[in-house]
Motif scaffolding. Structure first.
Motif, PDB file in Angstrom:
ATOM      1  N   GLN A  19       0.826  -1.225   0.000  1.00  0.00           N
ATOM      2  CA  GLN A  19       0.000   0.000   0.000  1.00  0.00           C
ATOM      3  C   GLN A  19       0.852   1.263   0.000  1.00  0.00           C
ATOM      4  O   GLN A  19       0.405   2.327  -0.392  1.00  0.00           O
ATOM      5  CB  GLN A  19      -0.960   0.003   1.203  1.00  0.00           C
ATOM      6  CG  GLN A  19      -0.307   0.285   2.544  1.00  0.00           C
ATOM      7  CD  GLN A  19      -1.289   0.217   3.727  1.00  0.00           C
ATOM      8  OE1 GLN A  19      -2.428  -0.185   3.572  1.00  0.00           O
ATOM      9  NE2 GLN A  19      -0.847   0.618   4.904  1.00  0.00           N
ATOM     10  N   THR A  27      -0.558  -5.907 -11.686  1.00  0.00           N
ATOM     11  CA  THR A  27      -1.475  -6.870 -11.049  1.00  0.00           C
ATOM     12  C   THR A  27      -0.897  -8.281 -11.166  1.00  0.00           C
ATOM     13  O   THR A  27      -0.927  -9.061 -10.212  1.00  0.00           O
ATOM     14  CB  THR A  27      -2.853  -6.790 -11.750  1.00  0.00           C
ATOM     15  OG1 THR A  27      -3.274  -5.425 -11.714  1.00  0.00           O
ATOM     16  CG2 THR A  27      -3.881  -7.663 -11.069  1.00  0.00           C
ATOM     17  N   THR A  48      -4.910  -7.820  -0.104  1.00  0.00           N
ATOM     18  CA  THR A  48      -5.142  -6.504  -0.688  1.00  0.00           C
ATOM     19  C   THR A  48      -6.046  -5.685   0.219  1.00  0.00           C
ATOM     20  O   THR A  48      -6.289  -6.055   1.377  1.00  0.00           O
ATOM     21  CB  THR A  48      -5.727  -6.625  -2.119  1.00  0.00           C
ATOM     22  OG1 THR A  48      -5.726  -5.335  -2.736  1.00  0.00           O
ATOM     23  CG2 THR A  48      -7.139  -7.183  -2.101  1.00  0.00           C
ATOM     24  N   HIS A  52     -10.809   3.111  -0.645  1.00  0.00           N
ATOM     25  CA  HIS A  52     -11.036   3.972  -1.804  1.00  0.00           C
ATOM     26  C   HIS A  52      -9.752   4.052  -2.633  1.00  0.00           C
ATOM     27  O   HIS A  52      -8.692   4.377  -2.094  1.00  0.00           O
ATOM     28  CB  HIS A  52     -11.454   5.363  -1.346  1.00  0.00           C
ATOM     29  CG  HIS A  52     -12.072   6.168  -2.446  1.00  0.00           C
ATOM     30  ND1 HIS A  52     -11.420   6.445  -3.631  1.00  0.00           N
ATOM     31  CD2 HIS A  52     -13.300   6.724  -2.564  1.00  0.00           C
ATOM     32  CE1 HIS A  52     -12.201   7.147  -4.416  1.00  0.00           C
ATOM     33  NE2 HIS A  52     -13.356   7.335  -3.796  1.00  0.00           N
ATOM     34  N   PRO A  53      -9.836   3.752  -3.944  1.00  0.00           N
ATOM     35  CA  PRO A  53      -8.619   3.750  -4.771  1.00  0.00           C
ATOM     36  C   PRO A  53      -7.884   5.091  -4.778  1.00  0.00           C
ATOM     37  O   PRO A  53      -6.671   5.118  -4.966  1.00  0.00           O
ATOM     38  CB  PRO A  53      -9.116   3.406  -6.167  1.00  0.00           C
ATOM     39  CG  PRO A  53     -10.558   3.122  -6.070  1.00  0.00           C
ATOM     40  CD  PRO A  53     -11.031   3.347  -4.674  1.00  0.00           C
ATOM     41  N   LYS A  54      -8.611   6.189  -4.525  1.00  0.00           N
ATOM     42  CA  LYS A  54      -7.920   7.484  -4.506  1.00  0.00           C
ATOM     43  C   LYS A  54      -7.066   7.619  -3.246  1.00  0.00           C
ATOM     44  O   LYS A  54      -6.052   8.299  -3.255  1.00  0.00           O
ATOM     45  CB  LYS A  54      -8.961   8.615  -4.525  1.00  0.00           C
ATOM     46  CG  LYS A  54      -9.401   8.985  -5.907  1.00  0.00           C
ATOM     47  CD  LYS A  54     -10.081  10.360  -5.901  1.00  0.00           C
ATOM     48  CE  LYS A  54     -10.976  10.466  -7.127  1.00  0.00           C
ATOM     49  NZ  LYS A  54     -12.300  10.992  -6.872  1.00  0.00           N
ATOM     50  N   PRO A  57      -3.835   4.409  -4.028  1.00  0.00           N
ATOM     51  CA  PRO A  57      -3.794   4.055  -5.458  1.00  0.00           C
ATOM     52  C   PRO A  57      -3.048   2.750  -5.731  1.00  0.00           C
ATOM     53  O   PRO A  57      -3.391   2.024  -6.665  1.00  0.00           O
ATOM     54  CB  PRO A  57      -3.044   5.241  -6.098  1.00  0.00           C
ATOM     55  CG  PRO A  57      -3.070   6.340  -5.075  1.00  0.00           C
ATOM     56  CD  PRO A  57      -3.248   5.714  -3.732  1.00  0.00           C
ATOM     57  N   SER A  60      -5.376  -0.219  -6.118  1.00  0.00           N
ATOM     58  CA  SER A  60      -6.641   0.025  -6.820  1.00  0.00           C
ATOM     59  C   SER A  60      -7.093  -1.189  -7.646  1.00  0.00           C
ATOM     60  O   SER A  60      -8.240  -1.250  -8.086  1.00  0.00           O
ATOM     61  CB  SER A  60      -6.520   1.256  -7.718  1.00  0.00           C
ATOM     62  OG  SER A  60      -5.495   1.038  -8.645  1.00  0.00           O
ATOM     63  N   ASP A  61      -6.207  -2.160  -7.831  1.00  0.00           N
ATOM     64  CA  ASP A  61      -6.566  -3.371  -8.587  1.00  0.00           C
ATOM     65  C   ASP A  61      -6.992  -4.516  -7.654  1.00  0.00           C
ATOM     66  O   ASP A  61      -6.885  -5.696  -8.017  1.00  0.00           O
ATOM     67  CB  ASP A  61      -5.371  -3.818  -9.445  1.00  0.00           C
ATOM     68  CG  ASP A  61      -4.114  -4.062  -8.602  1.00  0.00           C
ATOM     69  OD1 ASP A  61      -4.150  -3.824  -7.382  1.00  0.00           O
ATOM     70  OD2 ASP A  61      -3.089  -4.487  -9.170  1.00  0.00           O
ATOM     71  N   ALA A  62      -7.508  -4.153  -6.483  1.00  0.00           N
ATOM     72  CA  ALA A  62      -7.825  -5.167  -5.458  1.00  0.00           C
ATOM     73  C   ALA A  62      -8.673  -6.328  -5.990  1.00  0.00           C
ATOM     74  O   ALA A  62      -8.356  -7.502  -5.735  1.00  0.00           O
ATOM     75  CB  ALA A  62      -8.532  -4.493  -4.282  1.00  0.00           C
ATOM     76  N   ARG A  89     -17.200  -5.276  -2.662  1.00  0.00           N
ATOM     77  CA  ARG A  89     -16.135  -5.666  -3.609  1.00  0.00           C
ATOM     78  C   ARG A  89     -15.375  -6.886  -3.082  1.00  0.00           C
ATOM     79  O   ARG A  89     -14.997  -7.778  -3.849  1.00  0.00           O
ATOM     80  CB  ARG A  89     -15.179  -4.484  -3.844  1.00  0.00           C
ATOM     81  CG  ARG A  89     -15.839  -3.347  -4.634  1.00  0.00           C
ATOM     82  CD  ARG A  89     -15.053  -2.039  -4.499  1.00  0.00           C
ATOM     83  NE  ARG A  89     -13.690  -2.132  -4.995  1.00  0.00           N
ATOM     84  CZ  ARG A  89     -12.648  -1.497  -4.431  1.00  0.00           C
ATOM     85  NH1 ARG A  89     -12.812  -0.728  -3.371  1.00  0.00           N
ATOM     86  NH2 ARG A  89     -11.455  -1.625  -4.944  1.00  0.00           N
TER      87      ARG A  89
END
Ligand code: HMG
Ligand code: MG
Length: 303
Positions: A19, A27, A48, A52-54, A57, A60-62, A89
């Motif tokens: 992270q 990925t 993972t 929030h992907p922001k 980042p 973000s491909d979790a 998700r």
């Protein structure tokens, strides 16, 4: 000194480790690394984070990671989940254990998840309830237990109160986070003395960052108090982007070496784990903190 016959390692490298990495990993590389880790004998991997992907980042491909790994029977695949949206998700990704998280200190909680502690608790309650209803187990991280980057000292009463609330919500395990690597062995034992009067030791895990080189000493202090579940990260990768200056987790490689020398079973093959650490070190392009990795490299053990 009392040491357990065996300990249970929760590998958090693919989450806590990646992270905070500046080098973006593909990925496919993350999936390859997680599959290497599950081949070492590790039986728990936090793969993972469905935040929030922001905000994070690098992960973000979790969902693609969760869907892409080869699931080894007997291995628990966990993920960090901040709220209902993250849980949805995670369920799509077939996660086995939901790891919710919050801080014992108000300022870190707000910087990390944009809410006060009071606003966070109902969100976690909903995630824990829904995760358990969906057949997952639930774990909670309580960060800044041993020091906060903003408030420094965190009162023990605050830690007890929040831990009680989280257990009342139905978590299976509480992981006490030394988010900034500030703990020392005496402090660890003092905190555990108080908490173990209230909660079974089987339900408490320790999560040490190694910012000041104290993580293994702190783990021994916790083992001496009967704790047997420890979070660590292959190669010593890691850190929280919202805890300035904090470095990686205790290196899984160093923990396994120490345990092997002390006659404590971990079930993990050190040489395979070191190969996984070397592999991810090459991918990140920076020297990782694991002492055993650096020792193995200097002996040219990798062919
Ligand atoms: P927020 O901006 O307050 O979220 O972030 P919100 O609920 O106000 O929603 C805003 C928008 O984000 C909405 O979209 C939501 O749908 C979306 P819009 O309607 O504007 O289009 N959203 C999401 N999207 C994808 N996935 C989600 C999600 N949630 C909302 N899960 C939030 C709140 C908690 C999401 C954010 O602050 C966050 O993601 N924080 C994560 C920070 C983090 O990951 N930190 C590192 C991990 S913690 C750690 O390392 C410590 C630990 O290792 C233990 C230790 O060492 O102590 C665990
Ligand atoms: Mg951490």
């Amino acid at each position: 000194m009392d040491v357990p016959k065996n300990i249970f390692i929760k590998e958090v490298g693919p989450r806590d480790g990646l992270q905070n990495e500046q080098t973006a990993l593909s990925t496919a590389d993350k999936i390859t690394w997680i599959d290497m880790l599950s081949a070492t004998g590790l039986s728990y991997i936090e793969i993972t984070s469905f935040v929030h992907p922001k905000w994070i980042p690098a992960l973000s491909d979790a969902l693609d990671v969760a869907k892409g790994i080869n699931r080894k029977p007997g291995v628990t695949y966990a993920a960090l989940i901040p709220n209902r949206k993250g849980l949805e998700r995670a369920l799509e990704g077939g996660i086995d254990e939901a790891s919710v998280f919050m801080s014992a200190s108000e300022t870190h909680n707000r910087k990390n998840i944009n809410k006060s502690i009071g606003e966070t608790l109902p969100v976690l309650k909903e995630v824990i309830g829904a995760a358990k209803q969906a057949g997952l187990t639930a774990r909670a991280y309580l960060s800044t237990v041993f020091g906060c980057p903003y408030e420094h000292h965190v009162p023990l009463e605050q830690i007890i109160r929040t831990s009680e609330t989280l257990f009342d919500m139905g978590i299976n395990e509480l992981s006490l986070g030394d988010t900034i690597g500030a703990a020392n062995p005496v402090q660890v034992q003092r905190v555990l003395e108080v908490l173990l009067k209230r909660f079974p030791k089987e339900n408490i895990a320790l999560h040490f960052h190694d910012t000041r080189g104290m993580a293994l000493a702190n783990m021994i202090a916790a083992m001496d108090m009967g704790i047997t579940v420890f979070d660590s990260s292959c190669g010593g990768l890691g850190g929280c982007p919202y805890a300035p200056g904090a470095t990686g987790n205790a290196a899984t490689d160093d923990l396994i070496y120490m345990c092997a020398q002390m006659g404590i079973e971990t079930g993990v093959d050190l040489s395979k784990l070191l190969s996984a650490a070397k592999w991810i070190e090459d991918k990140t392009g920076r020297e990782l903190p694991s002492r055993n990795l650096q020792a193995a490299k200097s002996k040219n053990c990798f062919h």
